[in-house]
Design an enzyme around this catalytic site. Structure first.
Site, PDB file in Angstrom:
ATOM      1  N   THR A 108     -25.191  -7.534 -18.507  1.00 41.89           N
ATOM      2  CA  THR A 108     -23.923  -7.293 -19.210  1.00 41.89           C
ATOM      3  C   THR A 108     -23.006  -6.310 -18.499  1.00 41.89           C
ATOM      4  O   THR A 108     -21.904  -6.036 -18.984  1.00 41.89           O
ATOM      5  CB  THR A 108     -24.201  -6.742 -20.621  1.00 41.89           C
ATOM      6  OG1 THR A 108     -24.952  -5.515 -20.489  1.00 41.89           O
ATOM      7  CG2 THR A 108     -24.973  -7.727 -21.467  1.00 41.89           C
ATOM      8  N   LYS A 109     -23.431  -5.746 -17.374  1.00 37.82           N
ATOM      9  CA  LYS A 109     -22.670  -4.672 -16.742  1.00 37.82           C
ATOM     10  C   LYS A 109     -21.475  -5.209 -15.942  1.00 37.82           C
ATOM     11  O   LYS A 109     -21.357  -6.410 -15.699  1.00 37.82           O
ATOM     12  CB  LYS A 109     -23.585  -3.836 -15.839  1.00 37.82           C
ATOM     13  CG  LYS A 109     -24.722  -3.143 -16.585  1.00 37.82           C
ATOM     14  CD  LYS A 109     -24.193  -2.209 -17.661  1.00 37.82           C
ATOM     15  CE  LYS A 109     -25.263  -1.313 -18.264  1.00 37.82           C
ATOM     16  NZ  LYS A 109     -26.279  -2.004 -19.061  1.00 37.82           N
ATOM     17  N   GLY A 110     -20.611  -4.277 -15.511  1.00 35.91           N
ATOM     18  CA  GLY A 110     -19.393  -4.655 -14.780  1.00 35.91           C
ATOM     19  C   GLY A 110     -19.682  -5.368 -13.485  1.00 35.91           C
ATOM     20  O   GLY A 110     -18.898  -6.207 -13.032  1.00 35.91           O
TER      21      GLY A 110
END
Length: 369
Positions: free
Chosen positions: A176-178
């Site tokens: 889910t991270k950038g």
């Protein structure tokens, strides 16, 4: 995901080198360039299997062991606390600033004791913690400062990127991270000796990593210098993250655009408070968190509309395990508790369209009437 990510992973599969190897090293260099730039501090990066692994090994490198205290925040994901407990140390919690949900540096000094071995601050949701103030206090007490920046790759305070003010900064490449590798993490430090030890510990404590031993000119022989772990990042994961690093700024800018649209669309909605960004801060916008009265009612109503939301995070001192182990209780950290009771995370990711954002804000306005 774009064709670039698919092609990058396919190229690794065709290369025959699947585990930690040249792509992991390329990713380390890309993160150093992102964090330090071409003229920044002399940094070292170690690619790891998760940010949790990075935090664990950072604490070991910093000298944390049984009976030590590590001052941190209760408002975080469980990994921040559990890595301290892995080492037989004790987490000591400091309440947060409601505006950012980050550790309040004003309250930090009173939590430090002769048993304190390190400080671990979290940069929540992509908003950098007040790293300069925390680092100054840490230097005053000769304490290592570790930043849990799982949410905050590409964030900055003024012209200073997250990753340059703490003694060790830990990033995440979770799904889910950038920037994602599916799973993965990175430890960044200016101390070469710490980086070398983290690298050694990440692969069983072996004196040479497998890719060095089996590469051209390598040799089979190695030593075990200390008890290590299996925390290395594969080249498959590294290739995925590398492709994403090439457009990290573009993806962060899109997240910021979504955040602005949410803020504009929800500005006048009674019972909803949009997130604050401190002056001079560039937010990574891993999360977009609103504060809302009757949070659970709104979350259930949005779920009926097909809009997924979440809560980040339940403070550690409210979990029975931490209460039994540490003797912490509800009411001890009221600002963290209030943040938890009010906070709702809305969808934010680069492929979210402007019409999606308009639909979500319209439904929130409808349900908050």
């Amino acid at each position: 995901m774009t064709q670039a990510e698919i092609d990058a992973v396919s190229a690794v599969l065709r290369s025959g080198w699947l585990t930690t190897g040249p792509k992991a090293r390329e990713l380390e260099s890309a993160v150093i360039k992102c964090v330090g730039g071409n003229s920044g501090p002399d940094l070292h990066a170690v690619a790891l299997s998760s940010c949790t692994a990075a935090l664990h090994l950072a604490l070991i490198a910093a000298g944390v062991g049984p009976g030590d205290e590590v001052v941190t925040t209760p408002y975080t994901f469980v990994s921040t606390g559990e890595t301290i407990l892995y080492l037989g140390a004790k987490p000591i919690f400091v309440d947060v600033e409601p505006s950012t949900k980050n550790m309040d540096p004003v309250k930090l000094g009173s939590a430090l004791t002769r048993k304190t071995k390190a400080i671990v601050a979290v940069s929540m949701a992509g908003h950098p913690c007040r790293a300069a103030e925390i680092a100054a206090l840490a230097r005053e007490r000769s304490l290592p400062f570790i930043e849990d920046a799982a949410h905050s790759l590409t964030a900055r305070i003024g012209d200073t990127p997250v990753g340059t003010q703490a003694d060790i900064t830990c990033f995440s490449f979770y799904a889910t991270k950038g920037v994602t590798a599916g799973e993965g993490g990175m430890a960044v430090t200016a101390r070469q000796d710490w980086a070398e030890r983290i690298r050694r510990l990440s692969l069983h404590g072996l004196s040479d990593a497998a890719w060095s031993r089996y590469g051209k000119g390598g040799w089979w022989e190695y030593d075990v210098t200390e008890l290590g772990y299996k925390y290395n990042l594969t080249d498959i994961q590294a290739a995925l993250a590398l492709a994403q690093m090439g457009r990290a700024e573009e993806m962060r800018a899109r997240r910021e655009s979504i955040a602005r649209r949410y803020t504009e669309g929800l500005r006048e909605v009674a019972g909803v408070t949009t997130p604050e960004v401190a002056p001079g801060v560039r937010h990574a916008w891993h999360l977009y968190q609103i504060a809302v009265t009757d949070r659970d009612r709104l979350a259930l109503a949005l779920r009926e509309d097909g809009i997924g939301t979440s809560v980040h995070f339940k403070p550690l001192h409210l979990f029975p395990y931490y209460q039994d182990l540490l003797g912490v209780r509800p009411g001890q950290f009221p600002k963290a508790e209030r943040c938890f009771q009010e906070t709702l995370s809305l969808p934010i990711f680069p492929d979210l369209t402007d019409s999606d954002v308009a639909w979500i804000t319209e439904r929130i306005r409808h349900h908050m009437k």
